[in-house]
Design an enzyme around this catalytic site. Sequence first.
Site, PDB file in Angstrom:
ATOM      1  N   PRO A   1     -46.698  19.484  12.396  1.00  0.00           N
ATOM      2  CA  PRO A   1     -45.331  19.824  12.000  1.00  0.00           C
ATOM      3  C   PRO A   1     -44.829  18.905  10.880  1.00  0.00           C
ATOM      4  O   PRO A   1     -45.315  17.783  10.704  1.00  0.00           O
ATOM      5  CB  PRO A   1     -44.510  19.586  13.277  1.00  0.00           C
ATOM      6  CG  PRO A   1     -45.517  19.350  14.366  1.00  0.00           C
ATOM      7  CD  PRO A   1     -46.740  18.821  13.694  1.00  0.00           C
TER       8      PRO A   1
ATOM      9  N   HIS B   1     -50.468  16.164  15.266  1.00  0.00           N
ATOM     10  CA  HIS B   1     -49.802  16.460  16.534  1.00  0.00           C
ATOM     11  C   HIS B   1     -50.511  15.934  17.788  1.00  0.00           C
ATOM     12  O   HIS B   1     -49.916  15.849  18.850  1.00  0.00           O
ATOM     13  CB  HIS B   1     -49.659  17.985  16.634  1.00  0.00           C
ATOM     14  CG  HIS B   1     -48.479  18.443  17.404  1.00  0.00           C
ATOM     15  ND1 HIS B   1     -47.926  17.727  18.442  1.00  0.00           N
ATOM     16  CD2 HIS B   1     -47.728  19.568  17.287  1.00  0.00           C
ATOM     17  CE1 HIS B   1     -46.901  18.408  18.927  1.00  0.00           C
ATOM     18  NE2 HIS B   1     -46.764  19.520  18.248  1.00  0.00           N
TER      19      HIS B   1
END
Length: 631
Positions: free
Chosen positions: A125, A348
Site C-alpha cells: 500500500p 506489507h
Amino acid sequence: MLARVIRSMAKPARMQSSSLVKPVSLTKIPGRYLAHQEGLPKLPVPPLQQTLDRYMAVLQPIISQEELEHTKHLLDEFGKPGGVGERLQKGLERRARKTENWLSDWWLQTAYLEYRMPVVIHSSPGVVLPKLEFHDRQGQIRYAAKLIAGVLDFKTMIDNETLPVEYLGGKPLCMNQYYQILSSCRIPGPKRDTVINYTLSKSPPTHVTIVHNFQFFVLDVYNSDGSPLTVDQICTQLEKIWNSSLQTNKEPIGILTSQHRNTWGNAYNNLIKDKTNKESVKAIQKSIFTVCLDAPMPRVSDELYLSRVATQMLHGGGSRWNSGNRWFDKTLQFIIGEDGSCGVIYEHAPAEGPPIVALVDHVVEFMRSAETVRSPMIPLPMPKKLRFNITPEIKKDIEKAKQNLNIMVHDLDVKVTVFSHFGKNFPKSQRMSPDAFIQVALQLAYYRNYNRCCSTYESASLRMYRLGRTDTIRSASIDSQHFVQAMDDPSKSNQQKVDLLQKAIVAHRAYTNMAINGQAIDRHLLGLKMQAIEDLTSIPEIFMDTSFAVAMHFNLSTSQVPAKTDCVMCFGPVVPDGYGVCYNPMDEHINFAISAFNSCAETNAAHLSHLLEEALLDMRDVIIQLPKSKL
C-alpha cells in the site's frame, strides 16, 4: 484464494489527542515489550458449527439459491459428528494450545511470502500526504532531513521500549508490529520469500538508505556517541548525496524489485553473485528505512493531482520516471518529490496499516513542532555510494523489469477524491457508525453499477490477541442487500429505507465486533484448510465448491485507515475485475482512494467514485428528510 487477500490493513486504535506520541518514560525500560506481549490472550479457535452457520449467512447475498442448497449439503456433511470438520477442528485446537498464535505463521506465508505476484500494486500500500509548499531542491532536502529526524524520534521509543501501549475498548493491543517496521526487508526466493529484521541483531543498523537519480547511498544517522544527527547535519549530508548523484546514466537497479516474485528471485540470485553487488544489496536491506528523493512529475490539474501522487506512491510512474528510485522489498520507504509530492510505500508482510499511520502522524507532528538546532560544524564523512556491477545478464533483467512494470503502470486506474459534503460527524450525529455508514454506501454504489451484491472484504484488527494480524469483515450481508434493493424502489417510503439502513449498519457493527473478538469466519476457514494440508489429507469439498470461489473473489477489497493527518492510503485491487477502496474519515470530509484495472472493461475507478458520492448523499438525504421524532 485466501492468499490473494493481502490488503489487510486493520483499523488503528484511538491514539492520544496529540499526534505526537509521548514516551511513557524518559529512560529505557528493558523487558517491557515482552512483559506486555506475554500478558495478552491467545487468539481463540471459533466453534466449528458457529463458523459453518455464519459462512452460510454470508453466502446468501452473493450466490444463487441453487448453489446455496448445494453448499448447505456439503457443510452438513463436513460438520457432522465424527466427520472431517471435527477432526480438523481438533487439530487446530491442538495447534492453538502449542503455539503463541495458531494463525500468524500460516497467514504470513499464504498471504504474503508464498504470494508470487509483484509486491508493486498487488500487495504494497501507499500513503498520500498533503501537498507540500516547496518546489525546489532546497525545500525537498530540508523536508527530508526533518522527516528523517522525526522517524528517528519515534524509533527511540521502540528502542527504549517506551512506546505507549494502544487500547481498544479498554483492552490492550499487541504492539509487535511496531517492532517489525524498521530495519527490516523482504528477501526474494525462487518459490517463497522471507522477511529479515535486523533490529535485534548484535550490531543493529545505524544508517538509512537514500535514493536519488536511481543511485543508492548509505547515510549514517547517528554520531559516534550514539546521538542522532540533527536536522542541520542531515541536510548537509543530503546535499552531498544530491551533488554526487547528478549524472543520470545509471542503471535503475531498484526496478528489479518490481518483478513477479519468482522472476525477481532468480534475478536476485544472479545479482548477488558479484561480491560488490551483494554488499550493496545487504546495506539496503539492513538500513533502518529508505528515503526516495524523486524527480518532479509532469504537472496535472488540481483535480487530478491527488490521483497522480497516489500512483507515484504505489509504483513511481514507470521506468521513465521514478520507479527505479525504489527498493520495493524495503519495509518502509518515504517518498519526497522535488515538486512537493510526498508519501509512503510499505512492504506489507511485516505489518498492517496502524503502525505505519501512527508513525506518519508522529512524524508530521514532529516536523511541525521541531525547533531548528544549530549544530557545531563538525565535519562528517561523505555518505557512502553503493556500487553495482552490471553484467549483460543483469542489464537484460533490468530491461525486462522495465517492460513488465510499464505494463502494470498503464493498467492501474486510481481515483483519489475528497468527499467534502460531510465527514464522520454526520453519521455520528445520527448515532450511526461512520465506518458502517461508508461500507453500506459502498454496497449501494456497487449495486447501482452492477445490479448485484458482491463479496466484500474489510479488514478488522485481531490485535487484542498476541501476534494478532487481521480477519475479514464481510460487508455484504443479507441486511445490506435488503437496503440497497429498497433504496431506489419508489414503492418504499423514506421511513422504510431508513429502517433498512439502520438494520444494515447494526449488522455491520455486529460482524465487526465478532471479527475483532476472533470469531469471524475467514481465518478459521483458512486454518481448517491449512490443517488439512498439514495432515496430508485431501482438501475438503467445501473448499473446492463454486460458492467458496465466489466468496473468496473479493470484487470490493476495502479498508478504513483513519489518521490524524489529512492523508489517504491506497492499494490495488485483489482480483482482475475488482476494486481497491481505502478511506480516511475526517470530521467534516472523507478521503477516498479507489483503484481498478484498465484491462477490465467492467471496472472504472472514477465511475465508482462518482456513484459512491451519490450514494453517500442519497443516504444522508433520506435521513434528514424524516422528522427527527421518526429517527
